[in-house]
Structures are given as C-alpha cells and as structure tokens.
Design an enzyme around this catalytic site. Structure first.
Site, PDB file in Angstrom:
ATOM      1  CB  CYS A 231     -58.499 -45.683  22.979  1.00 48.31           C
ATOM      2  SG  CYS A 231     -59.112 -47.202  22.234  1.00 48.31           S
TER       3      CYS A 231
ATOM      4  N   GLY B 167     -67.037 -48.053  28.290  1.00 52.23           N
ATOM      5  CA  GLY B 167     -66.153 -49.211  28.304  1.00 52.23           C
ATOM      6  C   GLY B 167     -66.346 -50.149  27.138  1.00 52.23           C
TER       7      GLY B 167
ATOM      8  NE  ARG C 228     -60.244 -47.833  18.450  1.00 49.96           N
ATOM      9  CZ  ARG C 228     -61.139 -47.526  19.386  1.00 49.96           C
ATOM     10  NH1 ARG C 228     -61.304 -46.266  19.776  1.00 49.96           N
ATOM     11  NH2 ARG C 228     -61.863 -48.472  19.945  1.00 49.96           N
TER      12      ARG C 228
ATOM     13  CB  CYS D 147     -75.108 -36.603  28.710  1.00 49.39           C
ATOM     14  SG  CYS D 147     -74.048 -36.525  27.235  1.00 49.39           S
ATOM     15  CG  ASP D 148     -71.247 -41.984  26.936  1.00 50.48           C
ATOM     16  OD1 ASP D 148     -71.214 -42.828  27.848  1.00 50.48           O
ATOM     17  OD2 ASP D 148     -70.424 -41.954  26.011  1.00 50.48           O
TER      18      ASP D 148
ATOM     19  CB  CYS E   1     -74.558 -19.921  19.147  1.00 47.93           C
ATOM     20  SG  CYS E   1     -72.951 -20.705  19.392  1.00 47.93           S
TER      21      CYS E   1
ATOM     22  CB  CYS F 268     -74.523 -18.809  13.898  1.00 51.13           C
ATOM     23  SG  CYS F 268     -73.444 -19.675  12.730  1.00 51.13           S
TER      24      CYS F 268
ATOM     25  CB  CYS G 115     -74.283 -27.058  14.556  1.00 47.89           C
ATOM     26  SG  CYS G 115     -74.082 -25.364  15.140  1.00 47.89           S
TER      27      CYS G 115
ATOM     28  CB  CYS H 153     -71.793 -32.242  21.944  1.00 47.99           C
ATOM     29  SG  CYS H 153     -71.879 -33.177  23.498  1.00 47.99           S
TER      30      CYS H 153
END
Length: 379
Positions: free
Chosen positions: A22, A69, A137, A270-271, A312, A315, A321, A325
């Site tokens: 991808c 993966g 993809r 974290c991923d 932020c 806000c 939110c 992330c």
C-alpha cells in the site's frame, strides 16, 4: 455506544511483514528495526505473552488484538496455537475475545471457518469501490486487491463473523463522500471506521476535504442510518455530548493505552511510534504488566495532554478531539507553541457541524428511545 476497555495490546505475530504494498503504509519500513530473519513470533514467546496478558488484565474480559503488517502471514496453525494457549491459561470466570486486523486477501473458506468457530472479530481494510481502493492498495506484484477483499468480506458474513471495515481517507476517495457511503451501504457494512490520511505524499488528503467528507457522511447517516450502521467517528463525537468518556485513543485526553508488542517481544508505547526512542522493553526480560506500567509509558501518555498548545486548550471543540493523535501534530502552532494537529481544520469543521444533530441524538438516547426510531426533524 461501546464500553471502554482496559489497555489494549496490539500484538504483531508476523512483525511488519505484509503481502501488500500500500502506497501510504507507515509500518512496512519498520523491518529495518529488526535483524534479518523469518519475523515470526516463536512459540515460547507467544506462550509467555498469553500468560502475561491474562496476568496484566483485570477482566472480566481479556481481549487479544492481532495486527501487522499482515498478521495472517503467521499462518492459521499459529492462531490455532493462540486459541490452545488461551484455553490453557485463562483464569476461572474470565472471558476471552480476539480481534484480527487484516487486508483480507488471504482469507479463504478454511480461514473463515476457523475465525467463525473461534469467535474472532475481524477488521478489514477497504477504501471503498474499486476505483478508490485499488489506486493505493496493490499487492507486491502491483496488482489490484479490491475483489479479493470483498470476497473475504462475503465469506465472513456468510459465517456470521462480526466484521468491521477500516477505510483510509486519502486524496482520491475523500473527494467523493456520496460514492463512498453509497458503496458501503450497498455492501451491507454495519460498523465503519474512517482513518484520515494527512501529511506528505500524493495519497495524503487535504484536511479541508476530510472535513467536508465527514460532514456529508454525517448528514446522510443521521438522516437514515442511526441504529443500522455504527460509524466510529460519529460514535466518538457523540460521547462528550452524551457525557461519557472517549473510547478511541485518538480523542482521549491522554494516550499510552494502546501499546504494541512486536514479534520479537519488544514493547512500544504506540503503533505510530515503533522506534528505538519509544521502546519500553521486552517481555523476554520483564513482565508485561510491568512494561505497561513503566514510567516512560505513563509519561508518553501524559505528554499528549501536557504539550497541547494554547490554541488547542482554548478551542471550542477541545472536548471532542483533545488535540487528536500526537502522530499528526505539527512542530509549530500559530501561537508559536508546538503541537497543533494537521487535522485541526477537518476536526473543527466536522465537530461544529455535527454538534446540533448529536445533541438531538443524545437527548433521544437519554429518553430511552430506540435508535432505529430516531429521526431528524424535516428528514
């Protein structure tokens, strides 16, 4: 609305290996972190992980999440071992659940039967109709993959496997929300996740386009699909209006509760932060529960809140939110501080647009009325 779960561990039994290429993938290049080799979680390490996962979980449900993966590259026999070891170590009175995030191209009848028999839930990556999915993809030979993913979805649906669809919002599909939504409705999707892709590269979507996309999809969903389809982004936006905490780490005030366990036992915060800086340790040397409670892990989670820029913190949609992330944060915000999220224009557009409708939906739910009976005035 879903209930909150304890700290999630995304285990990667086949490491960063994948059978697709991808264009927007952020994880395939993680192979450079590991020595050359088969990149497969060994049996003794798997057993240590499963035993440790039960010890680190308070219950009454211990959830195992399998990612990559492409986790199915580990093979069906590997997952048969997973189930066998779970049965060996599960504490009395504890319930076990398994989730598998996959591109779907390896799913055949035998895989579908196994997943159904063992009660796995499956997340399928599908970016919409062929012209939107296949542009980014493709497999290693550069061939399209859409038809194989849809075949996998149909196999799973025939066997009543609970299946969610993860759609990456990229530069192509984000321009046509009506086509995307109509396609997923026609396919019969009941749980849909949108993952906005921003940053560099031709696949990245413009934040303004993402905002328009979410607003249009929301209008169609709230007019006729409440109670029929769960859209994760809308479920999360409803939570502060309804008065319950966010379930998704992206929108929670702090993070650090969605860790990664790589195939070699290394444990990351974290991923999106699988690198040497964010490696907490290895389950070969330390207990899983100790790694999850490590000060570095806790500090990583608190930094999300503590490093928010002033714009932020002041806000009007902060509760929706919480800065988004950290992977999407810019180095410099308008007030000179760091941390403004690339998705800020999209978030603000969408949350302000959806808030009135969400308030009506929250009132409807608090009155104890059926979601299927919800109707926006004038629709």
């Amino acid at each position: 609305m879903e209930q909150l779960h304890e700290c999630l561990v995304m285990a990667k039994p086949a490491g960063p290996r994948c059978n697709l290429r991808c264009e927007y993938c952020y994880y395939c290049d993680k192979t450079r972190l590991f020595p050359a080799g088969p990149m497969q979680m060994a049996g003794p390490l798997l057993e240590r992980y499963i035993e440790g996962r039960f010890e680190a979980s308070a219950g009454p449900v211990t959830h195992f999440e399998w990612h990559g993966g492409e986790p199915m590259l580990a093979g069906c026999d590997f997952f048969r071992s997973v189930v066998r070891l779970q049965r060996k170590y599960v504490p009395a009175g504890r319930t076990v659940s398994n989730g598998l995030q996959t591109n779907g191209v390896l799913i055949d009848a035998a895989w579908a039967d196994f997943l159904a028999d063992e009660g796995f839930t499956v997340g399928l990556s599908l970016d919409g109709p062929p012209e939107f999915h296949d542009c980014f993809r493709k497999n290693a030979a550069g061939e399209p993959t859409h038809s194989r993913v849809v075949d996998a979805f149909n196999l799973l649906r025939e066997r009543r496997v609970f299946c969610t669809v993860l759609c990456v919002l990229h530069s192509v599909n984000s321009a046509d929300p009506d086509r995307v939504y109509a396609y997923f409705r026609e396919l019969g999707i009941t749980y849909l996740q949108f993952l906005p892709l921003v940053g560099a590269g031709r696949a990245a979507a413009e934040p303004a386009a993402i905002g328009r996309f979410l607003c249009r999809i929301f209008d169609r969903w709230i007019a006729g699909d409440v109670g029929r389809m769960v859209v994760q982004a809308f479920d999360e936006a409803l939570r502060p209006v309804y008065g319950v905490p966010h379930a998704l780490c992206v929108h929670r005030e702090t993070c650090g509760e969605a860790a990664v366990l790589e195939h070699d036992g290394s444990f990351y915060a974290c991923d999106h932060f699988v690198d040497q800086e964010h490696c907490i340790g290895n389950i070969r040397d330390r207990e899983l529960r100790d790694l999850a409670a490590d000060p570095a892990m806790l500090r990583f989670g608190m930094d999300k809140r503590d490093r928010l820029p002033r714009c932020c913190r002041e806000c009007s949609v902060l509760d929706f939110c919480n800065g988004g992330c950290p992977k999407d944060r810019l180095e410099t915000a308008p007030d000179g501080e760091g941390g403004l999220n690339r998705l800020c224009p999209a978030y603000k557009t969408f949350f302000l647009h959806a808030k009135p409708g969400l308030a009506l939906l929250a009132a409807h739910m608090k009155a104890g009325k059926s979601l299927r009976a919800f109707k926006v005035s004038g629709t």
